[in-house]
Scaffold this active site. Structure first.
Site, PDB file in Angstrom:
ATOM      1  N   ARG A 235       0.845  -1.181   0.000  1.00 42.25           N
ATOM      2  CA  ARG A 235       0.000   0.000   0.000  1.00 42.25           C
ATOM      3  C   ARG A 235       0.884   1.236   0.000  1.00 42.25           C
ATOM      4  O   ARG A 235       1.862   1.313   0.737  1.00 42.25           O
ATOM      5  CB  ARG A 235      -0.938   0.010   1.214  1.00 42.25           C
ATOM      6  N   GLU A 264      -2.476   8.264  -5.919  1.00 40.23           N
ATOM      7  CA  GLU A 264      -2.546   7.574  -7.204  1.00 40.23           C
ATOM      8  C   GLU A 264      -3.718   8.110  -8.030  1.00 40.23           C
ATOM      9  O   GLU A 264      -4.822   8.226  -7.512  1.00 40.23           O
ATOM     10  CB  GLU A 264      -2.710   6.064  -6.989  1.00 40.23           C
ATOM     11  N   HIS A 283       0.580   0.528 -10.031  1.00 43.12           N
ATOM     12  CA  HIS A 283      -0.302  -0.323  -9.214  1.00 43.12           C
ATOM     13  C   HIS A 283      -0.751  -1.535 -10.046  1.00 43.12           C
ATOM     14  O   HIS A 283      -1.935  -1.878 -10.121  1.00 43.12           O
ATOM     15  CB  HIS A 283      -1.518   0.466  -8.720  1.00 43.12           C
TER      16      HIS A 283
END
Length: 319
Positions: A235, A264, A283
């Site tokens: 994370r 993000e 990601h």
């Protein structure tokens, strides 16, 4: 049972909605998608279950959804869901812990090996016309190096099994894994400081919560072994990117690879994107065609099991 699909990252497959309808479940796809706090309140007002990977399911939101009985997230992580509030309100939370651990572990190992072998530096060097095998500096044999895992859950254990035989030592720190469940192929260290002082590459595998948010800070990097690497596929909120950049700039940390960031997507001029010794992927660690299929199927299984038995196939711990 009415189910709101609040958000999604992949085109939903018609066959999964057909499975739900055959089980007496009415799936509804939010349009537009709900990715900000409160956006589910309109389309989800009468939903019995909500499927969401991004929509913040905060206490304030959950309190406004009296019909809600189940939240399904098509991933392992649940940091966008207030689990304490869900428990207090009698809302079950389910996830898909088996869907993409193979992909995330593979991605982590790929990033670790890229850093150790100096691939980013070599690529930059050859793109600018160079052809010097020492362009990345002095490289070490992996069997002379130690891999340290912060966290020893399913993904970390899979990563360790992939890396077994590559590294001289593989060890982990995780006070929450019982001794009986500790895999024999991972050495156990008793403190985070022990791990940071010994590991040539540190890979983060912990959930994001009140105790782990920003825990990879300036002090964390100062305690890392000089000339070591950091990888984060967990994370983004675990790592203070400014502290990481400072540690890399002063050459205490040799380099880093991040699949997740504090924000993000990042701004185009984000310093972490521009740094020559920090690799960033979007990601993507969880992704493969098979993992997305498994996420969808496991989510469908959760919904059908809950509608039939009152319990999902993959409840989160404590539910």
């Amino acid at each position: 049972m009415r189910v709101l699909y609040a958000d999604h990252t992949d085109a939903l497959v018609t066959s999964e909605f057909d499975r739900l309808r055959a089980a007496g479940i009415d799936p509804v796809l939010a349009d537009p998608q709900c990715r900000e706090e409160g956006q589910v309140l309109g389309p989800g007002a009468d939903a019995d279950a909500i499927v969401c990977a991004f929509a913040p399911m905060t206490r304030a939101v959950l309190q406004e959804l009296p019909n809600l009985k189940l939240i399904c997230t098509p991933q392992a992580g649940t940091d966008h869901i207030d689990l304490d509030a869900a428990r207090e309100l009698g809302i079950c939370v389910a996830h898909t812990p088996l869907a993409n651990h193979h992909e995330v572990a593979t991605h982590a190992l790929t990033l670790i090996l890229m850093l150790i072998r100096g691939i980013p530096e070599h690529q930059a060097h050859t793109r600018h016309g160079g052809w010097d095998f020492k362009a990345a500096g002095a490289l070490q044999r992996t069997s002379d190096l130690a891999l340290g895992l912060v966290g020893a859950g399913r993904i970390a254990q899979t990563l360790a099994s992939f890396a077994d035989g590559l590294f001289g030592r593989i060890f982990a720190y995780d006070p929450f894994v019982a001794e009986a469940d500790w895999p024999a192929y991972i050495e156990r260290v008793e403190s985070l400081d022990d791990l940071l002082a010994q590991a040539d590459a540190v890979s983060l595998h912990v959930p994001l919560n009140d105790t782990t948010t920003g825990f990879a800070d300036a002090g964390f990097f100062a305690r890392m072994k000089p000339d070591s690497f950091l990888v984060n596929v967990s994370r983004g909120g675990l790592v203070h990117s400014s502290a990481l950049i400072a540690a890399v700039d002063r050459e205490h940390v040799r380099g880093a690879a991040l699949d997740v960031l504090e924000t993000e997507p990042p701004l185009p001029d984000s310093p972490v994107l521009q740094h020559p010794r920090i690799v960033v992927t979007p990601h993507a660690a969880f992704y493969s065609l098979k993992s997305q299929e498994d996420q969808r199927v496991a989510t469908t299984d959760n919904l059908i099991a809950f509608s039939h038995t009152g319990k999902p196939s993959f409840p989160c711990p404590g539910f």
